[in-house]
Design a protein around this motif. Structure first.
Motif, PDB file in Angstrom:
ATOM      1  N   LEU A 131      65.215-111.225  46.100  1.00  0.00           N
ATOM      2  CA  LEU A 131      65.206-111.306  44.640  1.00  0.00           C
ATOM      3  C   LEU A 131      63.871-111.834  44.122  1.00  0.00           C
ATOM      4  CD1 LEU A 131      68.798-112.721  44.060  1.00  0.00           C
ATOM      5  CD2 LEU A 131      68.022-110.363  43.759  1.00  0.00           C
ATOM      6  N   ALA A 132      63.260-112.759  44.877  1.00  0.00           N
ATOM      7  CA  ALA A 132      61.953-113.276  44.479  1.00  0.00           C
ATOM      8  C   ALA A 132      60.891-112.186  44.569  1.00  0.00           C
ATOM      9  CB  ALA A 132      61.578-114.466  45.359  1.00  0.00           C
ATOM     10  N   ALA A 133      60.915-111.403  45.659  1.00  0.00           N
ATOM     11  CA  ALA A 133      59.933-110.332  45.828  1.00  0.00           C
ATOM     12  C   ALA A 133      60.127-109.234  44.790  1.00  0.00           C
ATOM     13  CB  ALA A 133      60.027-109.754  47.236  1.00  0.00           C
ATOM     14  N   LEU A 134      61.368-108.975  44.416  1.00  0.00           N
ATOM     15  CA  LEU A 134      61.653-107.951  43.408  1.00  0.00           C
ATOM     16  C   LEU A 134      61.441-108.461  41.986  1.00  0.00           C
ATOM     17  CD1 LEU A 134      64.886-106.432  44.980  1.00  0.00           C
ATOM     18  CD2 LEU A 134      62.688-105.268  44.718  1.00  0.00           C
ATOM     19  N   GLU A 135      61.175-109.763  41.862  1.00  0.00           N
ATOM     20  CA  GLU A 135      60.981-110.387  40.553  1.00  0.00           C
ATOM     21  C   GLU A 135      62.179-110.118  39.639  1.00  0.00           C
ATOM     22  OE1 GLU A 135      57.109-109.100  39.203  1.00  0.00           O
ATOM     23  OE2 GLU A 135      56.090-110.446  40.599  1.00  0.00           O
ATOM     24  N   ILE A 140      72.242-115.192  31.981  1.00  0.00           N
ATOM     25  CA  ILE A 140      73.114-116.360  31.999  1.00  0.00           C
ATOM     26  C   ILE A 140      74.086-116.287  30.827  1.00  0.00           C
ATOM     27  CG2 ILE A 140      73.189-118.868  32.054  1.00  0.00           C
ATOM     28  CD1 ILE A 140      71.659-117.608  34.378  1.00  0.00           C
ATOM     29  N   ALA A 141      75.365-116.413  31.135  1.00  0.00           N
ATOM     30  CA  ALA A 141      76.398-116.432  30.094  1.00  0.00           C
ATOM     31  C   ALA A 141      76.660-117.873  29.668  1.00  0.00           C
ATOM     32  CB  ALA A 141      77.683-115.798  30.618  1.00  0.00           C
ATOM     33  N   GLY A 142      76.684-118.082  28.351  1.00  0.00           N
ATOM     34  CA  GLY A 142      76.892-119.426  27.836  1.00  0.00           C
ATOM     35  C   GLY A 142      77.996-119.485  26.795  1.00  0.00           C
ATOM     36  N   PRO A 143      78.260-120.660  26.272  1.00  0.00           N
ATOM     37  CA  PRO A 143      79.332-120.832  25.282  1.00  0.00           C
ATOM     38  C   PRO A 143      79.131-119.955  24.054  1.00  0.00           C
ATOM     39  CG  PRO A 143      78.579-122.957  26.120  1.00  0.00           C
ATOM     40  CD  PRO A 143      77.614-121.937  26.630  1.00  0.00           C
ATOM     41  N   GLY A 144      80.248-119.548  23.476  1.00  0.00           N
ATOM     42  CA  GLY A 144      80.208-118.741  22.258  1.00  0.00           C
ATOM     43  C   GLY A 144      79.719-117.322  22.480  1.00  0.00           C
ATOM     44  N   GLY A 145      79.797-116.834  23.698  1.00  0.00           N
ATOM     45  CA  GLY A 145      79.347-115.475  23.982  1.00  0.00           C
ATOM     46  C   GLY A 145      77.841-115.329  24.068  1.00  0.00           C
ATOM     47  N   SER A 146      77.112-116.423  24.125  1.00  0.00           N
ATOM     48  CA  SER A 146      75.650-116.355  24.180  1.00  0.00           C
ATOM     49  C   SER A 146      75.180-115.852  25.542  1.00  0.00           C
ATOM     50  CB  SER A 146      75.049-117.738  23.898  1.00  0.00           C
ATOM     51  OG  SER A 146      75.388-118.656  24.930  1.00  0.00           O
ATOM     52  N   ARG A 147      73.991-115.235  25.543  1.00  0.00           N
ATOM     53  CA  ARG A 147      73.362-114.760  26.766  1.00  0.00           C
ATOM     54  C   ARG A 147      71.878-115.112  26.713  1.00  0.00           C
ATOM     55  NH1 ARG A 147      78.041-114.285  27.420  1.00  0.00           N
ATOM     56  NH2 ARG A 147      79.236-112.495  28.224  1.00  0.00           N
ATOM     57  N   ARG A 148      71.345-115.592  27.803  1.00  0.00           N
ATOM     58  CA  ARG A 148      69.909-115.818  27.883  1.00  0.00           C
ATOM     59  C   ARG A 148      69.418-115.324  29.238  1.00  0.00           C
ATOM     60  NH1 ARG A 148      67.998-120.913  30.278  1.00  0.00           N
ATOM     61  NH2 ARG A 148      69.747-122.033  31.214  1.00  0.00           N
ATOM     62  N   GLU A 149      68.138-115.023  29.319  1.00  0.00           N
ATOM     63  CA  GLU A 149      67.566-114.474  30.540  1.00  0.00           C
ATOM     64  C   GLU A 149      66.472-115.386  31.061  1.00  0.00           C
ATOM     65  OE1 GLU A 149      66.455-110.399  30.341  1.00  0.00           O
ATOM     66  OE2 GLU A 149      68.208-109.810  29.136  1.00  0.00           O
ATOM     67  N   ILE A 150      66.464-115.581  32.392  1.00  0.00           N
ATOM     68  CA  ILE A 150      65.415-116.365  33.031  1.00  0.00           C
ATOM     69  C   ILE A 150      65.038-115.685  34.344  1.00  0.00           C
ATOM     70  CG2 ILE A 150      66.142-118.553  32.022  1.00  0.00           C
ATOM     71  CD1 ILE A 150      67.399-119.295  34.695  1.00  0.00           C
ATOM     72  N   PRO A 151      63.780-115.772  34.752  1.00  0.00           N
ATOM     73  CA  PRO A 151      63.407-115.244  36.072  1.00  0.00           C
ATOM     74  C   PRO A 151      64.145-115.993  37.173  1.00  0.00           C
ATOM     75  CG  PRO A 151      61.467-115.679  34.718  1.00  0.00           C
ATOM     76  CD  PRO A 151      62.637-116.310  34.014  1.00  0.00           C
ATOM     77  N   VAL A 152      64.566-115.285  38.187  1.00  0.00           N
ATOM     78  CA  VAL A 152      65.298-115.940  39.274  1.00  0.00           C
ATOM     79  C   VAL A 152      64.443-117.023  39.918  1.00  0.00           C
ATOM     80  CG1 VAL A 152      64.608-114.268  41.038  1.00  0.00           C
ATOM     81  CG2 VAL A 152      66.735-115.533  41.306  1.00  0.00           C
ATOM     82  N   SER A 153      63.130-116.809  39.959  1.00  0.00           N
ATOM     83  CA  SER A 153      62.248-117.804  40.570  1.00  0.00           C
ATOM     84  C   SER A 153      62.262-119.117  39.803  1.00  0.00           C
ATOM     85  CB  SER A 153      60.815-117.263  40.653  1.00  0.00           C
ATOM     86  OG  SER A 153      60.341-116.907  39.368  1.00  0.00           O
ATOM     87  N   HIS A 154      62.476-119.079  38.489  1.00  0.00           N
ATOM     88  CA  HIS A 154      62.513-120.311  37.699  1.00  0.00           C
ATOM     89  C   HIS A 154      63.729-121.159  38.053  1.00  0.00           C
ATOM     90  CE1 HIS A 154      59.647-119.084  34.176  1.00  0.00           C
ATOM     91  NE2 HIS A 154      59.152-118.794  35.367  1.00  0.00           N
ATOM     92  N   LEU A 155      64.854-120.508  38.271  1.00  0.00           N
ATOM     93  CA  LEU A 155      66.057-121.256  38.634  1.00  0.00           C
ATOM     94  C   LEU A 155      65.916-121.841  40.039  1.00  0.00           C
ATOM     95  CD1 LEU A 155      68.976-122.057  37.820  1.00  0.00           C
ATOM     96  CD2 LEU A 155      69.740-120.007  39.007  1.00  0.00           C
ATOM     97  N   LEU A 156      65.406-121.031  40.970  1.00  0.00           N
ATOM     98  CA  LEU A 156      65.286-121.493  42.350  1.00  0.00           C
ATOM     99  C   LEU A 156      64.290-122.638  42.473  1.00  0.00           C
ATOM    100  CD1 LEU A 156      65.315-118.060  44.225  1.00  0.00           C
ATOM    101  CD2 LEU A 156      67.218-119.636  43.840  1.00  0.00           C
TER     102      LEU A 156
END
Length: 297
Positions: A131-135, A140-156
């Motif tokens: 997943l890191a090599a593929l970038e 991410i699903a959050g309260p109230g139906g919200s969605r946000r996106e982050i690079p997998v490398s940032h979480l790891l």
């Protein structure tokens, strides 16, 4: 039976949608989400974790498949290793399929999930360097139906963390339609457990090489200088040709970047690497060399 068995969870919730799961986690902040449970149950059985409540994700059908989306594959976090290892998925993302097939014995592959591999973030997680090599990007699903996106490398890397009530819903992976390779070396610590792993993908559209090394550090390592160096040597217009000497040099470059020499002593001398570390560096060099060779062949 042990007289010191971990305390059982007080409540188990089984939502059928991602939003219901988020709502359950929001209502019970102490609850722990569980999908395959391969890592969580090991922690419970060893007494390291005693969850007050569990939110089971196994009934959420929307995260157990994948779909195409604007040149990307949108993978549900509930995809099991066994499902990702099948031929139809391998035709889509070969390196991730190879990592899934190498994830351990059948009972682990049948239960373990893509989202669990990411959320647990164990250094030996086979999907992580791919997943890191593929970038890849996490949705991410959050309260109230919200969605946000982050690079997998940032979480790891711990740059961004999951917030209260959030779950990994999907993983967006660019479809490169180019060779991808995943290789790993295993030791004697357990079935299929990585000592070192390398994921390598070619990006012909950008004339680039992406490489990530797993298991040797808390998160996958990207040797960016080595990637850029070897990409300039590949003849992208002539069957991606590369001289054999460059393959060996690339392996050494990757290994030295990920496992550098010790800092010099006050007198300027550089102490040698311990034998075990030197062996690991040679293993990484061999994996990187072979991965690039297979991708270019």
């Amino acid at each position: 039976m042990s007289t010191h068995a971990p305390q059982a969870a007080h409540a188990v919730t089984l939502p059928t949608t991602l939003n219901e799961a988020v709502a359950a986690l929001t209502a019970m902040p102490a609850a722990v989400p569980v999908a395959g449970g391969t890592d969580l149950m090991a922690a419970v059985n060893s007494g390291q974790l005693r969850p007050a409540a569990l939110v089971g994700l196994g009934r959420i059908s929307e995260i157990r498949g994948w779909q195409y989306q604007d040149g990307n594959a949108l993978l549900g976090a509930g995809l099991t290793h066994a499902r990702m290892g099948r031929p139809d998925f391998a035709a889509l993302i070969p390196a991730l399929a190879a990592a899934a097939r190498a994830a351990g014995p059948p009972h682990i592959r049948n239960a373990g999930t893509l989202g669990g591999n990411i959320a647990t973030a164990a250094p030996t997680g086979d999907a992580l360097p791919v997943l890191a090599a593929l970038e890849a990007t996490l949705i991410i699903a959050g309260p109230g139906g919200s969605r946000r996106e982050i690079p997998v490398s940032h979480l790891l890397a711990g740059v961004e963390m999951l917030r209260a009530g959030e779950l990994i819903g999907f993983v967006r992976v660019p479809l490169l339609h180019a060779p991808q390779v995943f290789l790993k070396a295993t030791g004697r610590t357990g079935p299929g457990r990585s000592v070192a792993s390398v994921a390598l993908v070619l990006d012909p559209a950008r004339r680039g090489v992406r490489c990530a090394v797993g298991a040797i550090a808390p998160m996958p390592l990207r040797p960016l200088d080595a990637e850029q160096w070897v990409a300039r040597l590949i003849d992208w217009d002539n069957d991606r040709a590369l001289v054999p000497e460059a393959l060996s040099a690339f392996g050494e470059y990757v290994a030295a970047a990920c496992i550098p020499d010790p800092a010099p002593e006050p007198d300027g001398s550089v102490p040698p690497l311990p034998p075990a570390v030197l062996h690991l560096r040679r293993t990484v060099a061999a994996l990187a060399r072979r991965a690039l060779g297979r991708a270019l062949s």
